[in-house]
Enzyme design. Structure first.
Site, PDB file in Angstrom:
ATOM      1  N   LYS A   1     -49.211  20.757  88.366  1.00 19.15           N
ATOM      2  CA  LYS A   1     -50.142  20.852  89.530  1.00 19.15           C
ATOM      3  C   LYS A   1     -50.839  22.131  89.152  1.00 19.15           C
ATOM      4  CE  LYS A   1     -48.534  16.895  91.277  1.00 19.15           C
ATOM      5  NZ  LYS A   1     -49.172  15.879  91.631  1.00 19.15           N
TER       6      LYS A   1
ATOM      7  N   LYS B   1     -44.972  15.600  82.244  1.00 18.60           N
ATOM      8  CA  LYS B   1     -45.738  14.000  82.452  1.00 18.60           C
ATOM      9  C   LYS B   1     -47.189  14.526  83.013  1.00 18.60           C
ATOM     10  CE  LYS B   1     -45.912  11.433  86.523  1.00 18.60           C
ATOM     11  NZ  LYS B   1     -47.263  11.485  86.441  1.00 18.60           N
TER      12      LYS B   1
ATOM     13  N   ASP C   1     -50.717  13.668  84.858  1.00 25.37           N
ATOM     14  CA  ASP C   1     -50.864  13.035  86.256  1.00 25.37           C
ATOM     15  C   ASP C   1     -51.624  11.831  86.149  1.00 25.37           C
ATOM     16  OD1 ASP C   1     -50.445  12.861  88.957  1.00 25.37           O
ATOM     17  OD2 ASP C   1     -50.491  15.085  89.109  1.00 25.37           O
ATOM     18  N   GLU C   2     -51.794  11.024  87.108  1.00 31.48           N
ATOM     19  CA  GLU C   2     -52.480   9.742  86.821  1.00 31.48           C
ATOM     20  C   GLU C   2     -53.820   9.879  86.633  1.00 31.48           C
ATOM     21  OE1 GLU C   2     -50.890  10.800  89.756  1.00 31.48           O
ATOM     22  OE2 GLU C   2     -52.517  11.011  91.053  1.00 31.48           O
TER      23      GLU C   2
ATOM     24  N   HIS D   1     -46.993   4.338  85.542  1.00 32.17           N
ATOM     25  CA  HIS D   1     -47.467   5.033  86.902  1.00 32.17           C
ATOM     26  C   HIS D   1     -47.961   3.953  87.699  1.00 32.17           C
ATOM     27  CE1 HIS D   1     -49.082   7.539  90.097  1.00 32.17           C
ATOM     28  NE2 HIS D   1     -48.471   8.678  89.485  1.00 32.17           N
TER      29      HIS D   1
ATOM     30  N   LYS E   1     -43.039  11.978  99.927  1.00 33.66           N
ATOM     31  CA  LYS E   1     -44.447  12.098 100.757  1.00 33.66           C
ATOM     32  C   LYS E   1     -45.101  10.817 100.871  1.00 33.66           C
ATOM     33  CE  LYS E   1     -47.444  13.154  96.825  1.00 33.66           C
ATOM     34  NZ  LYS E   1     -47.992  14.268  96.005  1.00 33.66           N
TER      35      LYS E   1
HETATM   36  O1  LIG Z   1     -47.806  13.322  90.960  1.00 32.63           O
HETATM   37  C1  LIG Z   1     -46.925  12.742  91.577  1.00 32.63           C
HETATM   38  C2  LIG Z   1     -45.814  13.329  92.293  1.00 32.63           C
HETATM   39  O2  LIG Z   1     -46.233  14.736  92.457  1.00 32.63           O
HETATM   40  P1  LIG Z   1     -45.564  15.724  93.648  1.00 32.63           P
HETATM   41  O3  LIG Z   1     -43.884  15.894  93.168  1.00 32.63           O
HETATM   42  O4  LIG Z   1     -46.264  17.094  93.757  1.00 32.63           O
HETATM   43  O5  LIG Z   1     -45.602  15.071  94.959  1.00 32.63           O
HETATM   44  C3  LIG Z   1     -47.145  11.329  91.433  1.00 32.63           C
HETATM   45  O6  LIG Z   1     -48.552  10.831  91.279  1.00 32.63           O
HETATM   46  C4  LIG Z   1     -46.296  10.628  92.584  1.00 32.63           C
HETATM   47  O7  LIG Z   1     -45.079  10.701  92.272  1.00 32.63           O
HETATM   48  C5  LIG Z   1     -46.834   8.887  92.693  1.00 32.63           C
HETATM   49  O8  LIG Z   1     -45.958   8.313  93.635  1.00 32.63           O
HETATM   50  P2  LIG Z   1     -45.209   7.213  93.257  1.00 32.63           P
HETATM   51  O9  LIG Z   1     -44.101   7.859  92.503  1.00 32.63           O
HETATM   52  O10 LIG Z   1     -44.474   6.903  94.807  1.00 32.63           O
HETATM   53  O11 LIG Z   1     -45.880   6.059  92.892  1.00 32.63           O
HETATM   54 MG   LIG Z   2     -49.300  12.265  90.318  1.00 33.74          MG
END
Ligand SMILES: O=C(COP(=O)(O)O)[C@H](O)[C@H](O)COP(=O)(O)O
Ligand SMILES: [Mg+2]
Length: 417
Positions: free
Chosen positions: A153, A179, A181-182, A271, A312
């Site tokens: 992040k 990983k 991020d998306e 993801h 979250k």
């Molecule tokens: O980047 C993150 C988590 O970051 P953080 O740990 O800072 O919250 C993912 O994109 C989420 O997990 C997606 O959600 P889900 O897994 O529910 O699809």
């Molecule tokens: Mg993410």
């Protein structure tokens, strides 16, 4: 000649054949319609009927779906679809039937595809995962514990160098997977090719330093042509995985990635960004349970399924979905559920209590937000996972791991928002 009408799609005495796809929907009929009228229209529009009475010859009704059960009280209906209705191995076509026009038809105020019972001929026309939960042993040597991952992040904006530094700190701190991020793919500030090669060089250094296997979930998400090129690049440079945003990319593209990954022996991390557009409103859309089923059939090895409400983001029945992903499906491999979204070390004991250890634990903010930085955050997360796996009290563990004590002090067991 008698035509095909809605009534032809309703038979509450009907017992679905073993090779039929049986779907459960929650429906709220239009205000001027009863459940039977709405159910027959759902079966009609999702197979081979339409609003008008049709005059056709031959055994066209062999391809008709049958609304075969109605639960008025719960607002549920069951629809059975004949195998011949489907093109085997074509998930886009299957979804255009069972989750297509019916999602917007005026005969229902709301409709949600809740669950599917996949028959053998259709299910086994898809490849399923290559590895599934075996990644824990085939790629890593994780023993009984969940595998661990972190996503740098901020999600986008880090330069390649910054991204790789964060990754290396996380790996050497004890985490298994870095990983992407998306929404990080191939932007100018962090190009795909540079990130891939530099991250893998850092992975090698981290493996050397720790004596553990490390890997990288590189996000190949793009149009199919570029995605396949990126899969090839990942394989060429010795990566074990690719990551795909399976919902935004679409299942047809995921199917092509699965095919290419088999050629290279690469695992797929899925993801689910945008899943909530389909599943967040509980009375409408397509459930996460069904999206997870589709992911397994199309062959992803790891899939985000939520945090059992500890994190979250809104979650739908993480425990039930995970159980389905592990369940027997004509010998098809299972899928490793990834718990992610707002996790931090203090939540790990309760997470493992709710979903068990046959998972991946992924945390971004819960690692990099550690007061002493990413390396300390990684140590804290790994220690929390090790303790939970061993059934050790997390506060006991924290006595030996100061990084964990600091994380617990900062975040306690709170659910972030
Ligand atoms: O980047 C993150 C988590 O970051 P953080 O740990 O800072 O919250 C993912 O994109 C989420 O997990 C997606 O959600 P889900 O897994 O529910 O699809
Ligand atoms: Mg993410």
């Amino acid at each position: 000649m008698p035509g095909i009408t809605y009534e032809d799609f309703l038979d509450l005495a009907y017992d679905p054949a073993a090779d039929e796809l049986v779907c459960e929907f929650a429906i709220e009929p239009a205000t001027d319609m009863d459940m039977e009228a709405a159910a027959s229209r759902v079966a009609s529009e999702s197979s081979n009927g339409t609003w008008a009475e049709l005059q056709v010859e031959g055994s066209i009704t062999d391809l008709s779906a049958t609304a075969c059960a109605i639960d008025e009280e719960r607002g549920r209906i069951t629809v059975a679809y004949p195998d011949e209705l489907f093109e085997h191995g074509n998930m886009a076509q299957v979804l255009s039937c069972i989750a297509g026009n019916i999602m917007g038809m005026k005969a229902v105020e709301r409709i949600r595809l809740l669950d599917c019972d996949w028959p053998e001929p259709l299910a086994t026309s898809f490849p399923g995962p290559q590895f599934g939960t075996n990644v824990r042993q085939d790629i890593f040597d994780a023993g009984d514990r969940p595998i661990t991952a972190t996503v740098p992040k901020p999600k986008v904006g880090l330069s390649t160098e910054q991204h790789v530094t964060v990754g290396e700190e996380a790996w050497t701190g004890g985490l298994d997977l870095l990983k992407d991020d998306e929404n990080l793919t191939d932007q100018e500030f962090n190009p795909f090719a540079d990130r891939l090669t530099e991250s893998l060089a850092a992975r090698d250094r981290a493996e050397e330093e720790t004596g553990e296997t490390k890997s990288y979930l590189v996000n190949v998400t793009a149009d199919t042509r570029r995605m396949l090129e990126r899969v090839d690049m990942a394989a060429e440079h010795g990566c074990e995985y690719v990551m795909v945003d399976v919902i935004t990319t679409g299942w047809a593209a995921v199917q092509r990635v699965r095919e290419r990954c088999e050629k290279h022996g690469l695992a797929i991390h899925a993801h689910r960004a945008m899943h909530a557009a389909f599943d967040r409103i509980p009375t409408h859309g397509v459930s996460m349970r069904v999206l997870a089923q589709i992911g397994r059939l199309c062959g992803v090895d790891q899939l985000h399924t939520g945090t059992a409400d500890l994190g979250k983001l809104e979650n739908e029945d993480t425990v039930g979905i995970n159980e389905w992903l592990y369940s027997d499906l004509y010998g098809m491999n299972d899928v490793l559920p990834m718990a992610s979204g707002g996790l931090h070390p203090g939540l790990v004991p309760e997470l493992v209590d709710r979903v068990g250890t046959n998972i991946g634990v992924q945390a971004g903010g819960g690692v990099h937000g550690h007061p002493d930085g990413t390396h300390a955050g990684a140590k804290a997360l790994r220690a929390a996972v090790d303790a939970a796996t061993a059934g050790q009290d997390i506060h006991e563990k924290a006595k030996a791991v100061p990084e964990l004590a600091t994380a617990l002090e900062k975040w306690g067991t709170e659910t972030p928002r």
